[in-house]
Design an enzyme around this catalytic site. Structure first.
Site, PDB file in Angstrom:
ATOM      1  N   ALA A  11       0.847  -1.183   0.000  1.00  0.00           N
ATOM      2  CA  ALA A  11       0.000   0.000   0.000  1.00  0.00           C
ATOM      3  C   ALA A  11       0.888   1.239   0.000  1.00  0.00           C
ATOM      4  O   ALA A  11       1.356   1.688   1.051  1.00  0.00           O
ATOM      5  CB  ALA A  11      -0.928  -0.012   1.216  1.00  0.00           C
ATOM      6  N   GLY A  12       1.150   1.756  -1.194  1.00  0.00           N
ATOM      7  CA  GLY A  12       2.014   2.916  -1.337  1.00  0.00           C
ATOM      8  C   GLY A  12       1.254   4.218  -1.239  1.00  0.00           C
ATOM      9  O   GLY A  12       0.049   4.244  -0.953  1.00  0.00           O
ATOM     10  N   ARG A  41      -1.097   4.186  -4.784  1.00  0.00           N
ATOM     11  CA  ARG A  41      -1.841   3.028  -5.272  1.00  0.00           C
ATOM     12  C   ARG A  41      -1.400   1.770  -4.531  1.00  0.00           C
ATOM     13  O   ARG A  41      -0.402   1.780  -3.800  1.00  0.00           O
ATOM     14  CB  ARG A  41      -1.623   2.845  -6.786  1.00  0.00           C
ATOM     15  CG  ARG A  41      -0.164   2.694  -7.178  1.00  0.00           C
ATOM     16  CD  ARG A  41       0.005   2.662  -8.686  1.00  0.00           C
ATOM     17  NE  ARG A  41       1.405   2.488  -9.059  1.00  0.00           N
ATOM     18  CZ  ARG A  41       1.828   2.299 -10.299  1.00  0.00           C
ATOM     19  NH1 ARG A  41       0.955   2.277 -11.293  1.00  0.00           N
ATOM     20  NH2 ARG A  41       3.106   2.141 -10.556  1.00  0.00           N
ATOM     21  N   TYR A  68      18.699   2.436  12.043  1.00  0.00           N
ATOM     22  CA  TYR A  68      17.925   3.634  12.365  1.00  0.00           C
ATOM     23  C   TYR A  68      17.960   3.872  13.869  1.00  0.00           C
ATOM     24  O   TYR A  68      17.921   2.921  14.656  1.00  0.00           O
ATOM     25  CB  TYR A  68      16.471   3.443  11.915  1.00  0.00           C
ATOM     26  CG  TYR A  68      15.990   4.425  10.862  1.00  0.00           C
ATOM     27  CD1 TYR A  68      16.806   4.801   9.809  1.00  0.00           C
ATOM     28  CD2 TYR A  68      14.698   4.957  10.922  1.00  0.00           C
ATOM     29  CE1 TYR A  68      16.354   5.686   8.841  1.00  0.00           C
ATOM     30  CE2 TYR A  68      14.231   5.844   9.958  1.00  0.00           C
ATOM     31  CZ  TYR A  68      15.070   6.211   8.921  1.00  0.00           C
ATOM     32  OH  TYR A  68      14.620   7.084   7.967  1.00  0.00           O
ATOM     33  N   GLY A  73      10.215   3.378   7.405  1.00  0.00           N
ATOM     34  CA  GLY A  73       9.066   2.975   6.612  1.00  0.00           C
ATOM     35  C   GLY A  73       9.089   1.487   6.289  1.00  0.00           C
ATOM     36  O   GLY A  73      10.126   0.947   5.883  1.00  0.00           O
ATOM     37  N   ASP A 119       7.880  -0.051   3.849  1.00  0.00           N
ATOM     38  CA  ASP A 119       8.181  -0.320   2.433  1.00  0.00           C
ATOM     39  C   ASP A 119       9.688  -0.356   2.197  1.00  0.00           C
ATOM     40  O   ASP A 119      10.185  -1.216   1.445  1.00  0.00           O
ATOM     41  CB  ASP A 119       7.513   0.704   1.524  1.00  0.00           C
ATOM     42  CG  ASP A 119       7.872   2.150   1.868  1.00  0.00           C
ATOM     43  OD1 ASP A 119       8.332   2.435   3.001  1.00  0.00           O
ATOM     44  OD2 ASP A 119       7.682   3.028   0.996  1.00  0.00           O
ATOM     45  N   ARG A 120      10.417   0.535   2.852  1.00  0.00           N
ATOM     46  CA  ARG A 120      11.873   0.534   2.703  1.00  0.00           C
ATOM     47  C   ARG A 120      12.469  -0.740   3.301  1.00  0.00           C
ATOM     48  O   ARG A 120      13.375  -1.347   2.719  1.00  0.00           O
ATOM     49  CB  ARG A 120      12.470   1.775   3.375  1.00  0.00           C
ATOM     50  CG  ARG A 120      12.078   3.080   2.709  1.00  0.00           C
ATOM     51  CD  ARG A 120      12.448   4.284   3.561  1.00  0.00           C
ATOM     52  NE  ARG A 120      13.898   4.455   3.681  1.00  0.00           N
ATOM     53  CZ  ARG A 120      14.469   5.341   4.491  1.00  0.00           C
ATOM     54  NH1 ARG A 120      13.710   6.109   5.267  1.00  0.00           N
ATOM     55  NH2 ARG A 120      15.779   5.458   4.536  1.00  0.00           N
ATOM     56  N   THR A 124      11.126  24.642 -22.207  1.00  0.00           N
ATOM     57  CA  THR A 124      10.872  24.672 -20.769  1.00  0.00           C
ATOM     58  C   THR A 124      10.454  23.294 -20.258  1.00  0.00           C
ATOM     59  O   THR A 124      10.884  22.862 -19.190  1.00  0.00           O
ATOM     60  CB  THR A 124       9.785  25.709 -20.449  1.00  0.00           C
ATOM     61  OG1 THR A 124      10.238  27.001 -20.874  1.00  0.00           O
ATOM     62  CG2 THR A 124       9.490  25.741 -18.953  1.00  0.00           C
TER      63      THR A 124
END
Length: 251
Positions: free
Chosen positions: A9-10, A13, A90, A97, A99-100, A172
């Site tokens: 679940a990002g 989406r 950490y 996170g 996901d990471r 541009t």
């Protein structure tokens, strides 16, 4: 045949896969606004005996997904100090996170050397993992779409013009597109240099996410040689965890 439903679940989406051991039975992507379509698709597949997921989209999304499976207790991954031989450096391991964490576990299942694990989605994360199993730390930067949108919202005239990749942009739109990609590629290059200086060894770049092909186009030839593209890295990490012996303890 027992099947496990994996959920990523990002921010924008939901990615999913139905697996049985190392066999992927089905996979797909669903919008949060049309989760009923996702549920209908699953109805044609073997019923999962377990649901394991990573959620960085928040509690509302988690509740919406859980409502689809009232007969299941969804298992949402939480980052730990140690898991599958990966050591989380950490300061507060649980704040990393999920996901990471899953992506790094998935990356290590494909390569055991020094790794730079890059997830290129709504945000881009670049995480350093050494062969000894230590996650040293990493960076988070806005992804390609967010970079473009920040210019559109923060300036009066730029908007969101389209542009193709070019060495020397001449419009541009090209300038914005290539500027964003150069910034993302530069973030990878900077962390790559730091990690190689730290270990003195070859570093592989594991790259995943929707913007991976665009970013690849801006990497230097030297970095491109170390590139290891892997799709659905979070789901692959979740599958590694799903296959663990449930009697084994992780810290």
């Amino acid at each position: 045949m027992s099947a496990v439903l994996l959920l990523d679940a990002g921010n924008t989406r939901l990615k999913w896969a139905l697996v049985s051991g190392s066999q992927w039975l089905a996979e797909g992507i669903a919008d949060y606004a049309t989760l009923d379509t996702f549920q209908a698709h699953l109805a044609n597949l073997p019923a999962p005996t377990r649901i394991l997921g990573s959620n960085v989209a928040g509690t509302t999304v988690a509740a919406s997904i859980a409502a689809l499976f009232p007969q299941h207790q969804l298992e949402w991954l939480q980052s730990k100090p140690t898991e599958t031989g990966l050591h989380n450096q950490y300061r507060e391991p649980s704040q990393l996170g999920s996901d990471r964490w899953a992506a790094m576990i998935g990356a290590r299942s494909s390569s055991t050397g020094d790794l730079l694990v890059v997830m290129a989605g709504t945000a881009m994360t670049v995480d350093a993992v050494i062969a000894e199993g230590d996650f040293l730390g990493g960076i988070i930067t806005p992804g390609f779409r967010l970079m473009r949108e920040s210019l559109a919202h923060g300036t009066a005239d730029l908007g969101l013009p389209e542009g193709t990749t070019a060495a020397f942009p001449q419009s541009t739109g090209e300038a914005i597109v290539n500027g964003a990609l150069a910034a993302l590629a530069g973030a990878i290059a900077g962390q790559y240099a730091l990690l190689t200086q730290r270990t003195g060894r070859t570093v592989r770049i594991v790259l995943s996410g929707g913007d991976a092909p665009l970013i690849t186009s801006k990497l230097t030839p030297a970095l491109a040689e170390q590139l290891m593209p892997i799709d659905n890295l979070v789901l692959r990490g979740l599958n590694c965890l799903a296959q663990l012996d449930p009697t084994q303890e992780t810290q």
